[in-house]
Design a protein around this motif. Structure first.
Motif, PDB file in Angstrom:
ATOM      1  N   ILE A  25      15.232  34.188 -18.771  1.00  0.00           N
ATOM      2  CA  ILE A  25      15.413  35.622 -18.547  1.00  0.00           C
ATOM      3  C   ILE A  25      15.811  36.257 -19.870  1.00  0.00           C
ATOM      4  CG2 ILE A  25      16.767  37.384 -17.359  1.00  0.00           C
ATOM      5  CD1 ILE A  25      17.217  35.271 -15.111  1.00  0.00           C
ATOM      6  N   THR A  26      15.038  37.255 -20.301  1.00  0.00           N
ATOM      7  CA  THR A  26      15.327  37.902 -21.582  1.00  0.00           C
ATOM      8  C   THR A  26      15.807  39.334 -21.432  1.00  0.00           C
ATOM      9  OG1 THR A  26      13.031  38.605 -21.813  1.00  0.00           O
ATOM     10  CG2 THR A  26      13.627  36.480 -22.783  1.00  0.00           C
ATOM     11  N   THR A  43       8.824  42.356 -21.392  1.00  0.00           N
ATOM     12  CA  THR A  43       8.353  40.995 -21.141  1.00  0.00           C
ATOM     13  C   THR A  43       9.549  40.080 -20.928  1.00  0.00           C
ATOM     14  OG1 THR A  43       6.404  41.378 -22.492  1.00  0.00           O
ATOM     15  CG2 THR A  43       7.032  39.082 -22.149  1.00  0.00           C
ATOM     16  N   GLY A  44       9.433  39.157 -19.994  1.00  0.00           N
ATOM     17  CA  GLY A  44      10.478  38.172 -19.750  1.00  0.00           C
ATOM     18  C   GLY A  44      11.648  38.650 -18.923  1.00  0.00           C
ATOM     19  N   GLU A  64       4.413  39.471 -17.853  1.00  0.00           N
ATOM     20  CA  GLU A  64       4.957  38.124 -18.017  1.00  0.00           C
ATOM     21  C   GLU A  64       6.455  38.096 -17.694  1.00  0.00           C
ATOM     22  OE1 GLU A  64       3.904  36.801 -21.946  1.00  0.00           O
ATOM     23  OE2 GLU A  64       1.768  37.115 -21.575  1.00  0.00           O
ATOM     24  N   MET A  65       6.804  38.659 -16.535  1.00  0.00           N
ATOM     25  CA  MET A  65       8.198  38.730 -16.117  1.00  0.00           C
ATOM     26  C   MET A  65       8.714  37.356 -15.723  1.00  0.00           C
ATOM     27  SD  MET A  65       8.251  42.179 -13.837  1.00  0.00           S
ATOM     28  CE  MET A  65       7.882  43.766 -14.576  1.00  0.00           C
ATOM     29  N   ALA A  66      10.007  37.176 -15.867  1.00  0.00           N
ATOM     30  CA  ALA A  66      10.638  35.921 -15.478  1.00  0.00           C
ATOM     31  C   ALA A  66      10.675  35.791 -13.957  1.00  0.00           C
ATOM     32  CB  ALA A  66      12.044  35.825 -16.054  1.00  0.00           C
ATOM     33  N   ALA A  67      10.924  36.899 -13.254  1.00  0.00           N
ATOM     34  CA  ALA A  67      11.015  36.859 -11.789  1.00  0.00           C
ATOM     35  C   ALA A  67      11.075  38.274 -11.232  1.00  0.00           C
ATOM     36  CB  ALA A  67      12.259  36.088 -11.344  1.00  0.00           C
ATOM     37  N   ILE A  68      10.768  38.362  -9.953  1.00  0.00           N
ATOM     38  CA  ILE A  68      10.952  39.597  -9.190  1.00  0.00           C
ATOM     39  C   ILE A  68      12.095  39.340  -8.213  1.00  0.00           C
ATOM     40  CG2 ILE A  68       9.944  41.236  -7.562  1.00  0.00           C
ATOM     41  CD1 ILE A  68       7.158  40.207  -8.499  1.00  0.00           C
TER      42      ILE A  68
END
Length: 115
Positions: A25-26, A43-44, A64-68
């Motif tokens: 997670i960024t 992103t991230g 390019e997401m880490a999560a929803i």
């Protein structure tokens, strides 16, 4: 922090994307208007929303997401779960509001940028 650590720390339910919980997670973004999220989410990030339809997965893939994270006790329909699994996007669920969960994550230092 990795998505799996976020899940454990905030007691989230994983609805889809179990194979991608090692993503880093960024940042974070809160929003329910897809055009706003597409224009501004980094992103991230982890994206907190009440939207549950399968288009959210397309947006997450685009950035390019880490999560929803579905907040407020929202539950995705089966098409959304299937699409998230197909695309390898972690789809998480929380009974907390986006406001409360974001505040807790920020206070805990989970993310250092928020939208």
């Amino acid at each position: 922090m990795k998505v799996k650590e976020f899940v454990d720390r905030f007691n989230l339910h994983v609805a889809a994307g179990n194979d991608a919980l090692d993503r880093q997670i960024t940042g974070g973004y809160c929003g329910d208007l897809l055009s706003d999220v597409m224009a501004n989410a980094p992103t991230g990030c982890i994206w907190l929303t009440v939207q549950t339809h399968q288009n959210i997965v397309n947006v997450a893939v685009l950035h390019e997401m880490a999560a929803i994270v579905l907040t407020g006790g929202q539950t995705p329909d089966q098409e959304t779960v299937d699409r998230a699994d197909q695309e390898g996007v972690p789809l998480l669920m929380s009974p907390q509001s986006a406001y409360d969960l974001t505040g807790q994550a920020f206070a805990a230092g989970v993310v250092n940028q928020a939208g």
